[in-house]
Design a protein around this motif. Structure first.
Motif, PDB file in Angstrom:
ATOM      1  N   MET A 174      -6.976  -7.943  -0.968  1.00 51.21           N
ATOM      2  CA  MET A 174      -6.133  -8.968  -0.371  1.00 51.21           C
ATOM      3  C   MET A 174      -6.212  -8.915   1.149  1.00 51.21           C
ATOM      4  SD  MET A 174      -2.747  -8.556  -2.715  1.00 51.21           S
ATOM      5  CE  MET A 174      -1.911  -9.864  -1.843  1.00 51.21           C
ATOM      6  N   ARG A 175      -6.058 -10.045   1.776  1.00 46.44           N
ATOM      7  CA  ARG A 175      -5.961 -10.074   3.241  1.00 46.44           C
ATOM      8  C   ARG A 175      -4.507 -10.275   3.589  1.00 46.44           C
ATOM      9  NH1 ARG A 175      -8.397 -10.410   8.005  1.00 46.44           N
ATOM     10  NH2 ARG A 175      -7.619 -11.850   9.572  1.00 46.44           N
ATOM     11  N   GLN A 176      -3.875  -9.188   4.010  1.00 49.18           N
ATOM     12  CA  GLN A 176      -2.435  -9.205   4.275  1.00 49.18           C
ATOM     13  C   GLN A 176      -2.125  -9.460   5.748  1.00 49.18           C
ATOM     14  OE1 GLN A 176      -0.443  -9.562   1.358  1.00 49.18           O
ATOM     15  NE2 GLN A 176       0.961  -8.804   2.858  1.00 49.18           N
ATOM     16  N   GLY A 177      -3.079  -9.917   6.517  1.00 47.67           N
ATOM     17  CA  GLY A 177      -2.845 -10.010   7.957  1.00 47.67           C
ATOM     18  C   GLY A 177      -3.070  -8.662   8.595  1.00 47.67           C
ATOM     19  N   ASP A 178      -2.464  -8.423   9.741  1.00 48.72           N
ATOM     20  CA  ASP A 178      -2.624  -7.147  10.437  1.00 48.72           C
ATOM     21  C   ASP A 178      -1.851  -6.046   9.745  1.00 48.72           C
ATOM     22  OD1 ASP A 178      -4.348  -7.988  12.356  1.00 48.72           O
ATOM     23  OD2 ASP A 178      -2.775  -8.625  13.726  1.00 48.72           O
ATOM     24  N   ALA A 187      -3.924  13.353  -3.505  1.00 52.21           N
ATOM     25  CA  ALA A 187      -3.593  11.925  -3.539  1.00 52.21           C
ATOM     26  C   ALA A 187      -3.094  11.596  -4.945  1.00 52.21           C
ATOM     27  CB  ALA A 187      -4.818  11.089  -3.175  1.00 52.21           C
ATOM     28  N   SER A 188      -1.943  12.108  -5.286  1.00 55.92           N
ATOM     29  CA  SER A 188      -1.465  12.026  -6.662  1.00 55.92           C
ATOM     30  C   SER A 188      -0.987  10.642  -7.056  1.00 55.92           C
ATOM     31  CB  SER A 188      -0.323  13.035  -6.864  1.00 55.92           C
ATOM     32  OG  SER A 188       0.727  12.764  -5.960  1.00 55.92           O
ATOM     33  N   ILE A 189      -0.595   9.821  -6.070  1.00 59.82           N
ATOM     34  CA  ILE A 189      -0.085   8.494  -6.393  1.00 59.82           C
ATOM     35  C   ILE A 189      -1.218   7.495  -6.279  1.00 59.82           C
ATOM     36  CG2 ILE A 189       1.550   6.688  -5.695  1.00 59.82           C
ATOM     37  CD1 ILE A 189       3.367   8.859  -4.687  1.00 59.82           C
ATOM     38  N   GLN A 190      -1.506   6.818  -7.382  1.00 60.78           N
ATOM     39  CA  GLN A 190      -2.599   5.874  -7.417  1.00 60.78           C
ATOM     40  C   GLN A 190      -2.199   4.564  -6.749  1.00 60.78           C
ATOM     41  OE1 GLN A 190      -5.684   6.681  -8.541  1.00 60.78           O
ATOM     42  NE2 GLN A 190      -4.798   8.736  -8.688  1.00 60.78           N
ATOM     43  N   ILE A 191      -3.150   3.958  -6.058  1.00 66.20           N
ATOM     44  CA  ILE A 191      -2.924   2.678  -5.405  1.00 66.20           C
ATOM     45  C   ILE A 191      -3.665   1.598  -6.176  1.00 66.20           C
ATOM     46  CG2 ILE A 191      -3.289   1.362  -3.274  1.00 66.20           C
ATOM     47  CD1 ILE A 191      -3.186   4.012  -1.786  1.00 66.20           C
ATOM     48  N   ASP A 192      -3.002   0.500  -6.450  1.00 61.19           N
ATOM     49  CA  ASP A 192      -3.620  -0.604  -7.153  1.00 61.19           C
ATOM     50  C   ASP A 192      -4.815  -1.118  -6.346  1.00 61.19           C
ATOM     51  OD1 ASP A 192      -4.354  -2.840  -8.506  1.00 61.19           O
ATOM     52  OD2 ASP A 192      -2.370  -3.801  -8.497  1.00 61.19           O
ATOM     53  N   ILE A 238       0.830  -1.208   0.000  1.00 62.10           N
ATOM     54  CA  ILE A 238       0.000   0.000   0.000  1.00 62.10           C
ATOM     55  C   ILE A 238       0.864   1.257   0.000  1.00 62.10           C
ATOM     56  CG2 ILE A 238      -1.637   1.344   1.382  1.00 62.10           C
ATOM     57  CD1 ILE A 238      -2.936  -0.962  -0.009  1.00 62.10           C
ATOM     58  N   PHE A 239       2.010   1.205   0.689  1.00 62.36           N
ATOM     59  CA  PHE A 239       2.832   2.403   0.835  1.00 62.36           C
ATOM     60  C   PHE A 239       4.044   2.401  -0.104  1.00 62.36           C
ATOM     61  CE2 PHE A 239       0.248   2.509   4.582  1.00 62.36           C
ATOM     62  CZ  PHE A 239       0.090   3.858   4.874  1.00 62.36           C
ATOM     63  N   ALA A 240       4.008   1.583  -1.136  1.00 61.16           N
ATOM     64  CA  ALA A 240       5.114   1.555  -2.094  1.00 61.16           C
ATOM     65  C   ALA A 240       5.176   2.864  -2.884  1.00 61.16           C
ATOM     66  CB  ALA A 240       4.942   0.370  -3.045  1.00 61.16           C
ATOM     67  N   ASN A 241       6.395   3.242  -3.285  1.00 59.73           N
ATOM     68  CA  ASN A 241       6.621   4.411  -4.157  1.00 59.73           C
ATOM     69  C   ASN A 241       6.213   5.734  -3.531  1.00 59.73           C
ATOM     70  OD1 ASN A 241       7.447   2.605  -6.259  1.00 59.73           O
ATOM     71  ND2 ASN A 241       5.268   2.261  -6.739  1.00 59.73           N
ATOM     72  N   MET A 242       6.358   5.864  -2.232  1.00 60.36           N
ATOM     73  CA  MET A 242       6.039   7.138  -1.590  1.00 60.36           C
ATOM     74  C   MET A 242       7.217   8.097  -1.747  1.00 60.36           C
ATOM     75  SD  MET A 242       4.212   5.973   1.967  1.00 60.36           S
ATOM     76  CE  MET A 242       3.873   7.658   2.465  1.00 60.36           C
ATOM     77  N   PRO A 243       6.965   9.355  -2.112  1.00 64.76           N
ATOM     78  CA  PRO A 243       8.045  10.332  -2.260  1.00 64.76           C
ATOM     79  C   PRO A 243       8.499  10.934  -0.930  1.00 64.76           C
ATOM     80  CG  PRO A 243       5.964  11.328  -2.871  1.00 64.76           C
ATOM     81  CD  PRO A 243       5.669   9.884  -2.578  1.00 64.76           C
ATOM     82  N   TYR A 244       7.949  10.489   0.146  1.00 65.31           N
ATOM     83  CA  TYR A 244       8.342  10.925   1.498  1.00 65.31           C
ATOM     84  C   TYR A 244       8.339   9.689   2.385  1.00 65.31           C
ATOM     85  CZ  TYR A 244       3.312  10.618   2.119  1.00 65.31           C
ATOM     86  OH  TYR A 244       2.018  10.165   2.137  1.00 65.31           O
ATOM     87  N   ARG A 245       8.951   9.782   3.547  1.00 66.24           N
ATOM     88  CA  ARG A 245       9.041   8.635   4.445  1.00 66.24           C
ATOM     89  C   ARG A 245       8.012   8.774   5.568  1.00 66.24           C
ATOM     90  NH1 ARG A 245      14.662   6.489   6.141  1.00 66.24           N
ATOM     91  NH2 ARG A 245      14.588   8.219   7.630  1.00 66.24           N
ATOM     92  N   ALA A 264      -4.902   1.767   3.097  1.00 62.35           N
ATOM     93  CA  ALA A 264      -5.191   2.525   1.878  1.00 62.35           C
ATOM     94  C   ALA A 264      -5.758   3.902   2.198  1.00 62.35           C
ATOM     95  CB  ALA A 264      -6.167   1.745   0.997  1.00 62.35           C
ATOM     96  N   VAL A 265      -6.646   3.957   3.196  1.00 64.34           N
ATOM     97  CA  VAL A 265      -7.209   5.253   3.608  1.00 64.34           C
ATOM     98  C   VAL A 265      -6.115   6.115   4.221  1.00 64.34           C
ATOM     99  CG1 VAL A 265      -8.804   6.361   5.217  1.00 64.34           C
ATOM    100  CG2 VAL A 265      -9.540   4.352   3.921  1.00 64.34           C
ATOM    101  N   ALA A 266      -5.287   5.501   5.074  1.00 65.71           N
ATOM    102  CA  ALA A 266      -4.202   6.256   5.699  1.00 65.71           C
ATOM    103  C   ALA A 266      -3.239   6.797   4.650  1.00 65.71           C
ATOM    104  CB  ALA A 266      -3.455   5.364   6.690  1.00 65.71           C
ATOM    105  N   ARG A 267      -2.904   5.985   3.660  1.00 67.49           N
ATOM    106  CA  ARG A 267      -1.978   6.414   2.610  1.00 67.49           C
ATOM    107  C   ARG A 267      -2.517   7.621   1.858  1.00 67.49           C
ATOM    108  NH1 ARG A 267       1.591   4.566  -1.593  1.00 67.49           N
ATOM    109  NH2 ARG A 267       2.130   6.498  -2.668  1.00 67.49           N
ATOM    110  N   ARG A 268      -3.770   7.570   1.504  1.00 68.11           N
ATOM    111  CA  ARG A 268      -4.362   8.687   0.759  1.00 68.11           C
ATOM    112  C   ARG A 268      -4.381   9.969   1.593  1.00 68.11           C
ATOM    113  NH1 ARG A 268      -7.625   4.313  -1.508  1.00 68.11           N
ATOM    114  NH2 ARG A 268      -7.524   4.424  -3.794  1.00 68.11           N
TER     115      ARG A 268
END
Length: 640
Positions: free
Chosen positions: A636-640, A625-630, A541-548, A611-615
């Motif tokens: 998917m269920r990624q666990g916690d 929210a310029s970076i689109q999320i797949d 979800i947080f891939a390719n972020m221009p900030y940390r 996903a909500v947090a990322r946006r």
């Protein structure tokens, strides 16, 4: 014969009788004059003040002038609650003999409804005798025109312009601003008890919830008055004196309206809550509870039909999820528990546990499963956060015990009100369980098995979204508490220098003061790896972020699974599905925003909550929210 009758008549007696009657009449007149003089003396001298006042009350009328309520702005000066001028029909019921007949006639003239008449009859009890009472609010131009033509038929009914509270952004800020509404009997009793009732002469509304209620004394202002001479029909002849009211204070909130609106759009159609705080000073940037409702419905009194519709709505729009909603905080609490375990010496930064998919309570057959059924293998504290390893925290909770666990989590604000500037009656304390709590609540002793689920934020433990956000700010600030607040400052008019909450003293408990700096860093680094580590639960979800940034996901079970039951959302009713949670902050090196996200029955915390947090972070840090999320990732269920 005539002479004989004259001899019989006694003139002397008649004269004597006449004189006696004349004397009695004269004395009677004297007595009446004395009585008249005494009465005149009583009226004109002894009781002059009383009757003069009564006369003036009929001739001279003091009309209270309610103050304009202060405007509420967001942090950028955008008005969030304003005052509009509206026209209402007012009536002096004590002066009208045929009141019911006139009310019936008004039904066709101004479209007066039976419900409005019933509300008027209830409302008039709150007004002094011979005072004007509102009958119909927000008259249309057509209704005004029809009444003016017929006004000669209604001598004690008039149209008056009044300031009317209006919320231009409707549902967007209801759970922050609250609303104003009619003063009821409980409000009146409280105002009398607090000796404030005189400040509400001529005022019909008072703050009921949120900011409108908490800062009522600042927003309301001080009433003035107008002394006028009236004729026999209570029509104003001339003005004698006037004392202008002092307007209420304008206040500026810490809320960023654009961020608030963006989050509201993100949560549309969901039962959810988001809180965003500036961790540097405790300013609440956004506080969104979804769904919401239009506060304008309550300003003049909501209809029974509309209110019942809100009450019966299964999504509970009246419920402020940000401060009243209580949810198992799930794995979002693992960073805080890690700090407690490190500080208590239960683990070290080098401690490694082996996870084979479950942890078994010593001396029992009871097994507690990990979200990853085959386990994570060898796990240290950093990896336990990165991959959200449940078994690691089962064991940590067991070793800490509920006493120490509860003591530490209380320091992070769990189980306590946050101190936010909203009435404490509106904020839920939620539950940070301990032995005393269970004994008091269930009349039962605390068991070892009760402690284990608390280690992953489940069991009896509940928290509000605001508590989760506050706990995160404490972690960001290495134990220093920044009290969440909504007031940024006031515009000073007559209350002195104005008010600001940004200069509140910051506190730090001795327990948190004892935490080593490296332990804070371990927790933050683990949260960083949640987003960027090779095994991070939210890495996609947080891939390719221009900030940390850094964060922690959580998936809260609504009901307990059986020993061998496998969770499958498709086979479970929607209201029993897991809640999705996520906490995060950015930028990582110098945070300016900390958020907590709760999506009721939203499924996976890492994907859906993440996903909500990322946006939200993208919007705040990048402007949109310029970076689109797949979107496929969200399924998917990624666990916690």
């Amino acid at each position: 014969m005539k002479k004989k009758r004259d001899k019989i008549r006694d003139h002397s007696a008649e004269t004597h009788l006449f004189l006696r009657r004349a004397l009695i009449a004269f004395l009677g007149v004297i007595v009446l004059i004395v009585i008249l003089l005494i009465t005149l003396t009583h009226l004109q001298i002894t009781r002059y003040s009383y009757y003069s006042t009564r006369s003036n009350e009929n001739r001279i009328k003091v009309i209270p002038i309610p103050p304009n309520r202060g405007i509420i702005y967001d942090r950028n000066g955008i008005p969030l609650a304003i005052n509009n001028t509206v026209y209402q029909l007012e009536i002096i019921p004590d002066r009208i003999k045929n009141l019911n007949e006139q009310l019936a006639e008004l039904k066709t003239i101004v479209d007066l409804t039976d419900e409005e008449i019933d509300n008027f009859q209830k409302e008039r009890r709150n007004y002094p005798a011979s005072s004007s009472v509102p009958l119909k609010y927000k008259l249309t131009e057509k209704q005004i025109a029809r009444f003016v033509v017929n006004q000669y038929r209604f001598p004690f009914i008039s149209i008056a312009g009044k300031q009317h509270r209006y919320y231009p952004y409707a549902t967007t800020l209801t759970h922050v601003l609250g609303y104003v509404s009619k003063i009821n009997d409980r409000d009146k009793a409280r105002l009398i008890e607090e000796r404030k009732i005189k400040d509400y002469i001529g005022t019909s509304n008072i703050g009921k919830l949120g900011i409108e209620r908490y800062y009522e004394d600042i927003l309301h202002g001080i009433p003035g008055y107008q002394e006028v001479e009236v004729d026999s029909r209570s029509r104003i002849v001339r003005q004698l004196d006037e004392s202008p009211p002092k307007v209420g204070e304008d206040i500026y909130l810490t809320i960023d309206l654009k961020l608030q609106q963006y989050i509201e759009r993100l949560l549309a159609g969901k039962r959810a809550a988001v809180v965003a705080i500036n961790p540097n000073n405790g300013e609440v940037l956004a506080m969104v509870s979804s769904p919401s409702y239009d506060p304008n419905l309550f300003v003049d009194g909501i209809s029974a039909k509309e209110y019942n519709a809100l009450l019966s709505d299964p999504d509970k729009p009246l419920f402020n999820r940000t401060i009243q909603g209580t949810y198992p905080p799930a794995s979002t609490v693992k960073p805080f528990i890690a700090i407690a375990a490190l500080s208590e010496g239960v683990i070290t930064t080098d401690t490694v546990f082996n996870d084979n998919g479950y942890w078994q309570l010593p001396n029992t057959d009871k097994r507690y499963r990990d979200w990853l059924r085959w386990g994570h293998g060898r796990v240290d504290v950093t990896r336990s956060l990165e991959s959200s390893v449940d078994t690691f925290y089962y064991r940590v909770a067991y070793d800490l015990g509920i006493d120490r666990l509860s003591k530490w989590m209380t320091q992070f604000g769990f189980g306590e009100r946050t101190g936010i500037d909203i009435s404490s009656t509106e904020e839920n304390r939620a539950i940070m369980p301990n032995r005393e709590w269970k004994q008091q609540r269930y009349k039962q002793a605390w068991l070892q098995g009760d402690t284990i689920p608390v280690g992953i934020g489940q069991g009896y433990w509940t928290a509000t979204p605001l508590q989760m956000a506050k706990a995160l700010t404490i972690l960001i600030n290495d134990g220093q508490t920044k009290t969440p607040h909504l007031l940024m400052n006031t515009r000073s008019t007559h209350f002195g220098e104005g008010l600001s909450l940004n200069d509140l003293p910051q506190t730090m408990s001795p327990l948190l003061l004892s935490v080593k700096e490296k332990y804070w860093d371990v927790a933050k680094n683990g949260m960083f790896k949640v987003l960027y580590g090779s095994q991070g639960t939210a890495r996609r979800i947080f891939a390719n972020m221009p900030y940390r940034a850094a964060g922690k996901s959580g998936t809260a079970q609504v009901y307990g699974l059986k020993m061998d039951e496998v969770y499958n959302a498709k086979n479970i009713p929607e209201h029993l599905r897991d809640h999705a949670l996520f906490i995060a902050f950015a930028p990582y090196d110098k945070p300016n925003i900390a958020i907590s996200v709760v999506i009721e029955n939203g499924g996976s915390g890492s994907s859906n909550g993440g996903a909500v947090a990322r946006r939200i972070l993208d919007f705040y840090e990048l402007g949109d929210a310029s970076i689109q999320i797949d979107e496929s990732i969200l399924k998917m269920r990624q666990g916690d």
